[in-house]
Design a protein around this motif. Sequence first.
Motif, PDB file in Angstrom:
ATOM      1  N   GLU A  56       0.550  -1.213   0.059  1.00 58.82           N
ATOM      2  CA  GLU A  56      -0.254  -0.174  -0.233  1.00 58.82           C
ATOM      3  C   GLU A  56       1.267   1.026   0.344  1.00 58.82           C
ATOM      4  O   GLU A  56       0.671   2.250  -0.329  1.00 58.82           O
ATOM      5  N   SER A  57       1.825   1.196   0.726  1.00 61.60           N
ATOM      6  CA  SER A  57       3.002   2.331   0.735  1.00 61.60           C
ATOM      7  C   SER A  57       3.665   2.333  -0.549  1.00 61.60           C
ATOM      8  O   SER A  57       3.284   3.869  -1.283  1.00 61.60           O
ATOM      9  N   ILE A  60       0.867   3.238  -2.403  1.00 62.74           N
ATOM     10  CA  ILE A  60       0.296   5.533  -2.283  1.00 62.74           C
ATOM     11  C   ILE A  60       2.053   6.007  -2.820  1.00 62.74           C
ATOM     12  O   ILE A  60       1.010   8.140  -3.538  1.00 62.74           O
ATOM     13  N   SER A  63       1.597   6.691  -6.618  1.00 61.95           N
ATOM     14  CA  SER A  63      -0.023   7.469  -6.844  1.00 61.95           C
ATOM     15  C   SER A  63       0.584   8.856  -6.640  1.00 61.95           C
ATOM     16  O   SER A  63       0.438   9.864  -7.026  1.00 61.95           O
ATOM     17  N   ARG A  64       1.347   8.959  -5.358  1.00 60.19           N
ATOM     18  CA  ARG A  64       2.038  10.650  -5.339  1.00 60.19           C
ATOM     19  C   ARG A  64       2.609  11.510  -6.315  1.00 60.19           C
ATOM     20  O   ARG A  64       2.734  12.191  -7.218  1.00 60.19           O
ATOM     21  N   GLU A 136      -4.532  14.164   0.682  1.00 63.94           N
ATOM     22  CA  GLU A 136      -4.260  12.735   1.182  1.00 63.94           C
ATOM     23  C   GLU A 136      -4.229  11.532  -0.299  1.00 63.94           C
ATOM     24  O   GLU A 136      -5.310  12.130  -0.578  1.00 63.94           O
ATOM     25  N   THR A 137      -4.085  10.904   0.407  1.00 62.15           N
ATOM     26  CA  THR A 137      -3.720   9.429  -0.265  1.00 62.15           C
ATOM     27  C   THR A 137      -5.038   8.866  -0.226  1.00 62.15           C
ATOM     28  O   THR A 137      -5.359   8.415   1.248  1.00 62.15           O
ATOM     29  N   LEU A 139      -7.115   5.226  -0.512  1.00 65.24           N
ATOM     30  CA  LEU A 139      -7.263   3.482  -0.655  1.00 65.24           C
ATOM     31  C   LEU A 139      -8.734   3.048  -0.700  1.00 65.24           C
ATOM     32  O   LEU A 139      -9.083   2.963   0.279  1.00 65.24           O
ATOM     33  N   ALA A 148      -5.237   3.608  -5.371  1.00 69.84           N
ATOM     34  CA  ALA A 148      -4.844   4.135  -4.981  1.00 69.84           C
ATOM     35  C   ALA A 148      -4.792   6.243  -5.939  1.00 69.84           C
ATOM     36  O   ALA A 148      -4.701   5.932  -6.808  1.00 69.84           O
ATOM     37  N   HIS A 150      -5.105   9.744  -5.728  1.00 65.81           N
ATOM     38  CA  HIS A 150      -3.965  10.606  -5.673  1.00 65.81           C
ATOM     39  C   HIS A 150      -4.470  12.350  -6.069  1.00 65.81           C
ATOM     40  O   HIS A 150      -4.345  12.372  -7.063  1.00 65.81           O
TER      41      HIS A 150
END
Lengths: 725, 302
Positions: A56-57, A60, A63-64, A136-137, A139, A148, A150
């Motif tokens: 997930e990290s 994320i 996505s960022r 924020e992201t 999920l 995800a 963003h």
Amino acid sequence: MSTSLKTSFALTISLVAFAVALVLSMVLISLSLSENEAQAERSLEALESSYQAQFESSLIEASRNLAESLANPLYFDDQQSITEYLSIFASGDNVTDAVLLDPNGNLLNDGSQFFVQFGMESGLSNDQISQLTSGETLLQTSTNSVNAYHAVTIGQELLGIVCLTSERFQINSAFQEAEAGILEASVDRRRFNLGVAITTLVLLMIASYYIAGKVASAALQPIDKLREQAAALGRGGGDHSLIKIDREDEIGDLAKAVYSLANDLEMQNQSVKFLAFHDPLTGLLNRTGFQNRMEESLEVLNRDQLSGALLFIDVDDFKEVNDSLGHDTGDRAIRAISDRLRKTVSGLTSSANFRHLARIGGDEFAIFIAPVQTTAEISVLAEDILSALSSPVIVERERIHTSASIGIANYPEDGESTSTLLNNADAAMYTSKHLGKGTYRFYESEMNKSLFRSSTIKVEFQKALRSEDELELLFQPIIDLASGQLAAAEALIRWNHPRLGYLSPEQFIAIVEHNEVALPTDLWVLNKSLNLIEDLCVADMQEISISVNISASNLVRKQFPAAVKKLTKNRESLVSRIKLEITETFLHSDDDQVLGTMKKLRDMGFQIWLDDFGTGYSSLRHLKDFPIDGIKIDQTFISSIMDSDNDRNMVSALMALAEAFSAEVVAEGIDREDSLETLRSWGVKYGQGMVIGEPVSPLRLVQILGEEKSEPAKLVSLKDRLKTV
Amino acid sequence: MFLLSRAFLLIAFLAASFTRAEAPLFEIGKFSLNPAKQIPQIQPMADHVAGLMTNYGYESGKARIYNNFDSARAALADGSLDMLTLSLYEAAQMIRDGESEPLVIKRKNGLSEYSSLIVVDKDSDIYSLEDLVGKTIAFEDYGSTSAYFVPPMAIQQTGLTVAQMDQFQSAADPNAVNFRYTGAEQNSSVLLFQEKVDAIALSDFDWLKADHVPIEQKEKFRIIWVSDAYPAAIEVINSQIPSDQKVFLRDQLTHMHLDAFGRFLLDEYHESSRFSLVTAEAANQLQGLIKYLEKQPPSNLD
């Protein structure tokens, strides 16, 4: 401490340690296995969670990054760049799809060249879009995928929304791969742990055995030392330098006991060593010690070509001291004598370095002195010794007159070995003693011959007593001078030695009389005489008496009366026909022992006669003090009565004396007819001598008595008969 | 405490500006290919200026990034773009079109003006611009005032001809000063150090920076020409805005550095230190540039 005890001790400890370690290891292994399983489960959970979080990290983060990358192209509406970025991110790890939404959540660019899904709603709510605007992201997870979202912003302006999608199977396959790795690692860890446990166990057992061995050695070391020391003590070896063990426990007590034992043994050893080489009574060297010192000294003398002298000292008549005063008194006298000898030797003015004084026999001492320059120097020492012993020794108020006979052997002239010197000095001492007590003689080679003879005779006579084949008892008749009849016979021992031949009484009687052989000899003669009397009684022969010579030394033997009594048991009736003849010169009027013995013998029924009467110096007193039944006038007077008035007067006086004390008289040594007649005329009761009859065997004596029984004996005829034997 | 209170006011101001997103905007523009970087630096100033101009109907500010002159010209033309923050070269381009006019000079911290330098190998026989004929010179890129715009202008004003080379390996025109873009000052200095070019052009600001020209290179270089100093940046305003608003805005901006909040906003705004009036010298320089541009072919930005 035996090795097995140490080993068993170490084994016991190590086995206990091993057992404990085994139990602990099993518990630990069990705990470890369960913990391992739990840890594996936790690891898997954590891994799954970690994978999920990491996934997930990363999603994320991707996505960022995508949103950041798309900011400028989207600002300038550069769809080509946007498409390229989306395509690049869609092909990234764990990402299956990347799209760009407009600020309302509708699909703006799906990364394809043809925007096939353009305008499709994503389903994001306004709230979710507002949430995205704050940075924020978002999920969105489903069973099979994760999305995800963003926001793409510049400043506060929302330009669009990126959405990255990842299918779950990618997570699952990665997780399963990792899970398999963890499970494999878990199994490996179990095996490793088990291996470590077993290895540790083995090492622990070895280590525990080693440590236990060390501990056992350390713990048992004092005991081991004590064992070694005790073993050394037991072997009689060891330097007795015991290692001190200062402990306040049982081992300490044991050590003390061992020390005490060692000390006792040491003292005993010293005592034994001392006794091995010293005389316990006087503290002087004994024969062995003396010989050792002699060997050392002779080695030096031989090396340095020096001379020495060995003095053999025999205390005169000391046996009588023991017999008459007892051994306790004798021992004290010996101590006194040894003290005098010690003082004399130590006080000798001489340059002699070696001065060994020893007690080598009951009343025998030896002195070795070296080096000596002249024989005069030795003579001075011998005279000093004789002088020192000349004054009486006073023991318990008893004045014991002592003297000594000294024989001297010179080194190296008279011998180069200790034994030779001792033998030769001994021979010289015997010569001195025989030639006159209380003097000294230097060794001469001839002395050994006589000494050899006397010592041989003594030994051989003992053998003869045991065998009874060599000894013969003859009987010399004693007649009633008035009637001419056989009245008695004197038992005379004869010795037919298998090698030496027929030995005359003069050759061995003197030797026998002065040593311990005298007792069995007298008993042997007495027994034979009693047997003869008994035989005569059985044969109903004439009653005659048998004279038996008793050695003077037996009179001072306390056991002599008892031995005689035992011998006469059941034959008491015959005792009165035994005349015990005692040589007058051996008597001492102040000898209570002799007197007591004589009385005991008389009380048993024996007659007591004095032999060789008249040769002593105090015959009158003997008659007065001793219980005398008769006397035998010494043949020296008898044989010369025909030629010497003095002897005739002497015989007359002795006869008168005997008559005065009611003692019978035998004239012995009658070897002339005229003497016989004279004595008969004088009224002498009994006569004995060669003119009357020589000693005959018991058988012959019986024959004579038988003949006398049938035909009254005549003096001449008896003589003739005897001569015809 | 003072800074915190100012920060609070800024936040309140920014929050207020969001609420007026649909209201009339005061828009500040800039040429850049990275709006994500530029907009956060310009937006506070835009909001502030809008706040100042509320009396004139503005309710919020907006930063706008342009990647070509045409879009900016169009925005000026339709009145949506109010003010532009530009380099001297960009300003000459925009002012030449007549849609805008200079408003204030933007001075940066530590450097309000700078000059262009032409540097050669110290052992070379080049001592003047004339000596560059037939030689090669490296410029940073065509957007750089100091490293591209000013030096060729000076060379041409001297009467010399410049000619762009496709590659450095290409044969140099013996009758012209031959130039090639290098993309960065560092590339230029390295080429000179390696003696692959005969001269390079760069600003005195970059010459003084050790990470642009290391000291060991400087020791081998020699400066043969220094331009006049010229403003680093200039703010132009849409010519359609009424004069009183222009005067009001110029007055507000030139006094902005006098208080802490103004200095804070200036620092956020491209690390500027203050706004100042356009001097006559600057105006002349600008006019000279405009005239030069009028003689030049259209650039890539066009």
